[in-house]
Design an enzyme around this catalytic site. Sequence first.
Site, short mmCIF file in Angstrom:
data_model
loop_
_atom_site.label_atom_id
_atom_site.label_comp_id
_atom_site.label_asym_id
_atom_site.label_seq_id
_atom_site.Cartn_x
_atom_site.Cartn_y
_atom_site.Cartn_z
N GLY A 38 0.87 -1.18 0.00
CA GLY A 38 0.00 0.00 0.00
C GLY A 38 0.90 1.22 0.00
N VAL B 115 7.89 9.80 2.86
CA VAL B 115 8.70 11.01 2.80
C VAL B 115 8.17 11.96 1.73
CG1 VAL B 115 10.85 10.11 3.71
CG2 VAL B 115 10.35 9.91 1.27
N LYS C 144 1.78 25.09 -2.28
CA LYS C 144 3.23 25.15 -2.43
C LYS C 144 3.58 25.84 -3.74
CE LYS C 144 7.27 22.30 -3.26
NZ LYS C 144 7.88 20.97 -3.29
N PRO D 187 11.04 28.48 -8.03
CA PRO D 187 9.57 28.57 -8.07
C PRO D 187 8.97 27.66 -9.14
CG PRO D 187 10.51 30.40 -9.27
CD PRO D 187 11.68 29.56 -8.81
N LEU E 240 9.57 3.37 -4.59
CA LEU E 240 10.91 3.11 -4.06
C LEU E 240 11.48 1.77 -4.50
CD1 LEU E 240 10.30 4.52 -0.46
CD2 LEU E 240 11.52 5.62 -2.35
#
Lengths: 521, 452
Positions: free
Chosen positions: A15, A50, A81, A99, A336
């Site tokens: 998951g 992360v 953001k 940016p 990952l």
Amino acid sequence: MNTANRTHHWIIVGGGTAGWMAAAAFSAKLDASEHRITLIESDAIGTVGVGEATVPHLRYFNQVLGIDERDFMRETQATYKLGIEFVDWGHVGDRYLHPFGVYGEPAHQVGFFQSWLKARSLGDKAPLEAYAPGAVMARHERFAYPGSSAHPFSRKYSYAFHIDASRYARFLRRYAEARGVVRIEGKVSDVQRSSVTGDIQQLTLDSGERLWGDGFIDCSGFRAVLHGQTLGVGFENWSQWLPCDRAVAIPSASQSAPRPYTRAIAHAAGWRWQIPLQHRTGNGVVYCSEHMSADQATRKLLESMDGEPLAEPNHLQFTTGVRSKSWSHNSVAIGLSAGFLEPLESTSIYLIQSAIMNFLECLPRGEENAVEALRNEFNRRMALEYERVRDFLILHYTLTTRDDSAFWHRMRTLERPHSLERKIALFREQGQVEHYELGMFLEPSWLAVYEGQGLLPERWHPAADRAAEGALLASLRRFREETARWVDTLPGHDHCLTQLGMEADEAPWPPAAMSLYGVFS
Amino acid sequence: MTAVNSILVYGGSLDGWMAAALLARSLPLTVTVLDTQPQESGVEATLPAITGFHHRLGLNERALIDNGIATPTLATHYRASDSWVPFEAPGFTLDGLPFHHYAVYGHLNGRLEAAFDAFSLPAQAARRQRYHPQSNDAGSLLATLNSGLQLDRDRYRSVIMALAKELGVHRRTGALLKVERAGDDVESLLLEDGERLSAELFVDADGALMSDAQKEQTERLASAEGFAVERLVAPQTEVACPCTRVTQREEGWELERGTAACVERLRLGAEDSPSEFGRYCPTPWMGNTLAVGQAAGELEAFVTGPLHWLQTAVVRLLDAFPASTDWRATRAEYNRRTLLEWRDRQAFFELHLYLAAHSQGASDVWRQRWHKVDNPELLRWLTLFQTAGLVASRELQALPDALRVSLLLGHQLWPQACDPQVSAREPAAVAHELAKMRQMIDRAATQLPPYP
């Protein structure tokens, strides 16, 4: 992968963000009568999570899935953001913003940067970020949707989010389960492969349950249960260029209004992040174990946090690099399990998204030679994606002038990959960014880092000389002043977040695109 | 390190004057053309990018069309397959998936009921000898009327030459006696009248300035062996068409373009004498001399002619024009990008060998030629498209993949599968969508005004 005319069973192992993003996208895009999707995860295995700072491409992913952006923000405790601030990277004491947006206005058929270089030689030392409306908004902690006003600056930036990645995974789990994805609690204890083709056929869980599948998606994180442990797909180690191999993360209580940008602050043996969410701040230290111990890193992290720690330190180990093939046999590694690049430019979730979207395009079909061609294409796309991100990350380290620690001495003097060396030589000569079209970081990003870390050519494109010096200086000053004035009219970031919960807030969010720089620019 | 203040363009061909005009328009430098006054006639075919170059030059394209110097090109007519290849992909993206997947799906189900070009307004307009300028309104069907130009080379050269002079380009006439060199650099050009011309940068639009090293490096494409070019120019006897034509012959092709005044037939035929066809220099910029246009490489690209490659070369130079002769990295990047462009042109040529070898009743000659093609990148692209219907992702496309797709589907070389997200749909529903789209394009095409 058998593509005969019957239901195709996909099994997602793991998951977490990667697994549930894949499950959600597959359930949205694949016909349920032909594709069955099962996800295996274990509550006993933690997720890394992360990838809390995102890039604007995630908005496109949500758009494709038909997700309401406001729901998403509420559910994930998201903040807006506008970019990333880098502190102490070029030398101790400097700072610059990368940016999500573009700089200035081109003139005389050359990019704005050339005019900027010329103006700089004439004494105007304003930094490049003063010409990026998105960066100026970030600095002043303002926010408004791009395209929400008729002002041309409104089209020169884009935005992403800081999110609680585990909440995003839970949000997508509900989405996927509502569309027929079956979740099975358990751990994979055995994998059975075909003795003829080597394809994966069956997984055995610790409960003893057996699952037959046609295609497998390895989202098992660093463990790479299928790609590493079972198929033994090779791993290309990139730690000679990116030697950081540890991280420690601790969330902390918010002390002030969240900033609309991520921070990446260099330290003696790596860097640390600050990711402000609505309800807390994500903090972490990335470091190189040859130059810093886990205790030192944890201490550094605790010292740098301004709010109370909300959890015990979470220690992570990794090796930077990629699997030589993201798709091998009938198994595709996403996240990952496919590779790791430190989250310096918030690329973790982007790389998951890119793998999912590319795989959907390359979905198995036709005869075996078609599947082979699709597999090669997918692997080629992902290899290019990872390699280009890699070079951009190395750039941050290799452009440093820091020499205050053994780590920085090493980074300053390391031998660059040839592909990066060529780009830097070209830029050094006359400020030209090597032109390419695929990959997430294009010209404005390279300019941000080159300039932010103090690498500037001594000369500029001669077309920039076509403007009279006085007129050039005046036009740049005007652009800067107008940007500052315009940003001053925008609401505060904090205010925008409080509006999220209000019924009255009806203004639709802008369309998304697969671009770091905006939909309109 | 010397500042670049002057450019000398060698060669007074259309290539030379076009290069000079673009350079003078964009840079505050002295540009001189050594005009060798070549005789040029015939018709040049370009891609739609010509409009951008004209805009950059400040040239009124409408006037060129109205004065009969230019004829718009909406599509290329491949006669052997009777397919009309527009510059943009036919159809519309549906649910984020490229249109060709729907057409392939319809074909695989036997429910397409039309050629691939039936879904392209420019192709249908060209087929009906109709034309309308492209609309700027992105929502309009007329916005798909992307067109290139067929240019009367001689008259167009006069226009460009006059414009170049207006832009301050100096013209010098005279015959070259000797190229005086120092290492890789050209120091000066000694003319027969005794004068020496010099500049920081020499742009060679003729080939006469190429150094021995460049000549040694020059290669000939193996797949172009066996071809020679023959150019025939004749007065126009019919009305000009808003299309160019490609005719496949037993052993070669004939490319036809025309304006109101003249027609050019370019024959790519079997070679019986040494030919320049397929020749290219992998380092067009060496020392202070940059070979452009046909001086840098010659390879016919079917839907466009050499002027387009001259223009991309000059724009590539302009994008990063060096302020000083300390230009090592800039030059290397120019050469790298030029070689990438060349590889793309090569692949497009070789794709035509593939089409010819796979056409009905193709002779052994064509099949042997295709068998000789050694291009792993093109083969990988073709395999992926032919087996799975997927277009491989590529960047810096000199000739867009939309052309490749139109060519293959126009020649009935259909993929064996399409995107599963399309094939999951009800065949009748997709067939209905396709029919609706085709009718809309058909209706729009018949409502366009006739050309000229």
